[in-house]
Scaffold this motif. Structure first.
Motif, PDB file in Angstrom:
ATOM      1  N   UNK A   1      -9.519  -5.251  15.891  1.00  0.00           N
ATOM      2  CA  UNK A   1     -10.084  -4.349  14.893  1.00  0.00           C
ATOM      3  C   UNK A   1      -9.090  -3.857  13.855  1.00  0.00           C
ATOM      4  N   UNK A   2      -7.806  -3.771  14.204  1.00  0.00           N
ATOM      5  CA  UNK A   2      -6.868  -3.136  13.294  1.00  0.00           C
ATOM      6  C   UNK A   2      -5.445  -3.623  13.510  1.00  0.00           C
ATOM      7  N   UNK A   3      -4.617  -3.347  12.517  1.00  0.00           N
ATOM      8  CA  UNK A   3      -3.163  -3.559  12.604  1.00  0.00           C
ATOM      9  C   UNK A   3      -2.476  -2.245  12.236  1.00  0.00           C
ATOM     10  N   UNK A   4      -1.310  -2.011  12.828  1.00  0.00           N
ATOM     11  CA  UNK A   4      -0.503  -0.832  12.541  1.00  0.00           C
ATOM     12  C   UNK A   4       0.906  -1.273  12.197  1.00  0.00           C
ATOM     13  N   UNK A   5       1.547  -0.550  11.290  1.00  0.00           N
ATOM     14  CA  UNK A   5       2.920  -0.905  10.967  1.00  0.00           C
ATOM     15  C   UNK A   5       3.581   0.117  10.073  1.00  0.00           C
ATOM     16  N   UNK A   6       4.782  -0.221   9.669  1.00  0.00           N
ATOM     17  CA  UNK A   6       5.536   0.635   8.760  1.00  0.00           C
ATOM     18  C   UNK A   6       6.056  -0.194   7.597  1.00  0.00           C
ATOM     19  N   UNK A   7       6.302   0.503   6.499  1.00  0.00           N
ATOM     20  CA  UNK A   7       6.705  -0.146   5.256  1.00  0.00           C
ATOM     21  C   UNK A   7       7.908   0.597   4.700  1.00  0.00           C
ATOM     22  N   UNK A   8       8.931  -0.141   4.300  1.00  0.00           N
ATOM     23  CA  UNK A   8      10.130   0.477   3.746  1.00  0.00           C
ATOM     24  C   UNK A   8      10.662  -0.409   2.632  1.00  0.00           C
ATOM     25  N   UNK A   9      10.636   0.113   1.423  1.00  0.00           N
ATOM     26  CA  UNK A   9      11.069  -0.657   0.252  1.00  0.00           C
ATOM     27  C   UNK A   9      12.141   0.120  -0.507  1.00  0.00           C
ATOM     28  N   UNK A  10      13.382  -0.394  -0.571  1.00  0.00           N
ATOM     29  CA  UNK A  10      14.424   0.278  -1.339  1.00  0.00           C
ATOM     30  C   UNK A  10      14.065   0.345  -2.816  1.00  0.00           C
ATOM     31  N   UNK A  11      14.573   1.354  -3.542  1.00  0.00           N
ATOM     32  CA  UNK A  11      14.203   1.507  -4.960  1.00  0.00           C
ATOM     33  C   UNK A  11      14.476   0.270  -5.799  1.00  0.00           C
ATOM     34  N   UNK A  12      15.590  -0.405  -5.550  1.00  0.00           N
ATOM     35  CA  UNK A  12      15.943  -1.555  -6.375  1.00  0.00           C
ATOM     36  C   UNK A  12      15.053  -2.760  -6.189  1.00  0.00           C
ATOM     37  N   UNK A  13      14.248  -2.761  -5.109  1.00  0.00           N
ATOM     38  CA  UNK A  13      13.393  -3.912  -4.822  1.00  0.00           C
ATOM     39  C   UNK A  13      11.959  -3.724  -5.277  1.00  0.00           C
ATOM     40  N   UNK A  14      11.630  -2.574  -5.870  1.00  0.00           N
ATOM     41  CA  UNK A  14      10.227  -2.273  -6.145  1.00  0.00           C
ATOM     42  C   UNK A  14       9.613  -3.241  -7.138  1.00  0.00           C
ATOM     43  N   UNK A  15      10.375  -3.694  -8.146  1.00  0.00           N
ATOM     44  CA  UNK A  15       9.809  -4.603  -9.139  1.00  0.00           C
ATOM     45  C   UNK A  15       9.394  -5.921  -8.521  1.00  0.00           C
ATOM     46  N   UNK A  16      10.101  -6.367  -7.493  1.00  0.00           N
ATOM     47  CA  UNK A  16       9.769  -7.635  -6.845  1.00  0.00           C
ATOM     48  C   UNK A  16       8.464  -7.540  -6.071  1.00  0.00           C
ATOM     49  N   UNK A  17       8.143  -6.345  -5.573  1.00  0.00           N
ATOM     50  CA  UNK A  17       6.945  -6.207  -4.752  1.00  0.00           C
ATOM     51  C   UNK A  17       5.712  -5.839  -5.562  1.00  0.00           C
ATOM     52  N   UNK A  18       5.897  -5.246  -6.764  1.00  0.00           N
ATOM     53  CA  UNK A  18       4.763  -4.748  -7.522  1.00  0.00           C
ATOM     54  C   UNK A  18       3.753  -5.837  -7.860  1.00  0.00           C
ATOM     55  N   UNK A  19       4.182  -7.078  -7.979  1.00  0.00           N
ATOM     56  CA  UNK A  19       3.277  -8.143  -8.393  1.00  0.00           C
ATOM     57  C   UNK A  19       2.474  -8.718  -7.228  1.00  0.00           C
ATOM     58  N   UNK A  20       2.744  -8.297  -6.000  1.00  0.00           N
ATOM     59  CA  UNK A  20       2.092  -8.880  -4.830  1.00  0.00           C
ATOM     60  C   UNK A  20       0.816  -8.117  -4.490  1.00  0.00           C
ATOM     61  N   UNK A  21      -0.359  -8.767  -4.556  1.00  0.00           N
ATOM     62  CA  UNK A  21      -1.603  -8.085  -4.171  1.00  0.00           C
ATOM     63  C   UNK A  21      -1.576  -7.701  -2.698  1.00  0.00           C
ATOM     64  N   UNK A  22      -2.179  -6.577  -2.394  1.00  0.00           N
ATOM     65  CA  UNK A  22      -2.254  -6.103  -1.023  1.00  0.00           C
ATOM     66  C   UNK A  22      -3.343  -6.866  -0.294  1.00  0.00           C
ATOM     67  N   UNK A  23      -3.034  -7.295   0.913  1.00  0.00           N
ATOM     68  CA  UNK A  23      -3.998  -8.035   1.715  1.00  0.00           C
ATOM     69  C   UNK A  23      -4.688  -7.104   2.687  1.00  0.00           C
ATOM     70  N   UNK A  24      -6.011  -7.111   2.671  1.00  0.00           N
ATOM     71  CA  UNK A  24      -6.778  -6.286   3.581  1.00  0.00           C
ATOM     72  C   UNK A  24      -6.986  -4.883   3.057  1.00  0.00           C
ATOM     73  N   UNK A  25      -7.881  -4.149   3.704  1.00  0.00           N
ATOM     74  CA  UNK A  25      -8.139  -2.747   3.369  1.00  0.00           C
ATOM     75  C   UNK A  25      -7.214  -1.877   4.222  1.00  0.00           C
ATOM     76  N   UNK A  26      -6.457  -1.020   3.563  1.00  0.00           N
ATOM     77  CA  UNK A  26      -5.415  -0.260   4.244  1.00  0.00           C
ATOM     78  C   UNK A  26      -5.549   1.239   4.004  1.00  0.00           C
ATOM     79  N   UNK A  27      -5.252   2.002   5.042  1.00  0.00           N
ATOM     80  CA  UNK A  27      -5.099   3.448   4.950  1.00  0.00           C
ATOM     81  C   UNK A  27      -3.611   3.724   5.154  1.00  0.00           C
TER      82      UNK A  27
END
Length: 314
Positions: free
Chosen positions: A31-57
């Protein structure tokens, strides 16, 4: 909050989805997945273009500014819960030195079916969330943080533990959905100029939650009428300025207590509470635990010591 879909499994499991992007999945069930996310400030531009997969809270642990792919933008901080539909993307700016840190719960298809029953008739399977944010629920955040800490530090859970994990996650989700539903029935949106003043007020409070700023002082800082700012803030955020600041303080208190803060009086003073007893009374009212009991949770090796919050409490 995975950037790419992962093949389904029938049994719960733990894996790192993308260490380069700081996305760690600590639990997976049908039914669900759980996890944590940690992105350093200098890496934010690399991640901004990636669509989020799944519906997340998502429960933020740090402060930053988010601009969604639909053009809306908000401050994200520990006083809110963020809701993402499958395919959403965000642009991150104004990150703290700690970067973008959060705890996430992804809804898998069986749970999405139940979610749609709750949110119908306004939502679709593809985009069940009509809002990006709602007020945080401190007791639910405590349960989520405790759950993630245990998953990260206690090895592979037993089959008996699996039931506890999924049930606790469901209670956290129920509280998050309760906040979402309460926010959805708020008053009409204010003008763009006052929405900008609300966002400026959120930034001010998140940057200085320990300061006991008055409504007049906040209004002067953002160039607004106190009356109109108070009304607009409730309309945009679903909560009052005072409650928003209190949630920020409580979340900082939870973090410090679970990290083992030795001096509770110092924590109370640092967070802007008038005394140790004021802090204790506030924590007990919102978390149904004393600060010492919250701190003790971090030292307990047992799964069954994890708090099970009541939905919509706090």
């Amino acid at each position: 909050m995975s950037p790419a879909r992962v093949a389904s499994t029938r049994s719960p499991g733990r894996s790192t989805i993308s260490p380069a992007l700081g996305i760690v999945r600590l639990w997976r069930s049908e039914s669900l997945c759980l996890g944590e996310f940690s992105l350093p400030p200098g890496d934010s531009a690399d991640y901004d273009s990636s669509p989020i997969s799944g519906c997340n809270v998502v429960f933020p642990r740090t402060r930053l500014h988010l601009r969604w792919s639909d053009g809306s933008s908000h401050w994200s901080d520990p006083a809110v819960i963020n809701y993402y539909n499958d395919g959403d993307s965000v642009e991150r700016t104004d990150l703290e030195p700690a970067g973008d840190r959060s705890l996430w719960l992804e809804l898998r298809p069986p749970l999405l079916d139940a979610l749609l029953v709750r949110l119908r008739p306004t939502r679709s399977f593809e985009r069940p969330f009509s809002l990006h944010q709602a007020p945080s629920v401190p007791r639910a955040y405590l349960a989520m943080r405790r759950l993630i800490d245990k998953l990260a530090g206690c090895g592979t859970p037993s089959a008996d533990d699996a039931l506890r994990i999924d049930e606790t996650a469901m209670v956290v989700l129920d509280a998050a959905l309760g906040s979402f539903e309460s926010r959805r029935v708020g008053s009409a949106a204010p003008s763009p100029s006052y929405r900008a003043r609300v966002e400026a007020s959120r930034e001010l409070l998140a940057h200085r939650p320990e300061d006991s700023l008055s409504l007049d002082a906040i209004a002067r800082t953002v160039d607004a009428s106190p009356y109109h700012l108070a009304r607009a803030f409730r309309a945009v955020t679903g909560t009052t300025l005072h409650q928003y600041r209190l949630r920020l303080r409580l979340h900082q208190g939870i973090e410090r207590l679970l990290d083992g803060a030795a001096d509770i009086s110092a924590v109370a003073h640092d967070l802007g509470f008038s005394s140790h007893s004021h802090f204790t009374a506030t924590v007990r009212r919102h978390l149904r635990l004393t600060p010492s009991q919250v701190r003790a949770l971090a030292r307990s090796p047992r799964w069954h010591d994890a708090p099970a919050p009541l939905a919509r409490s706090g």
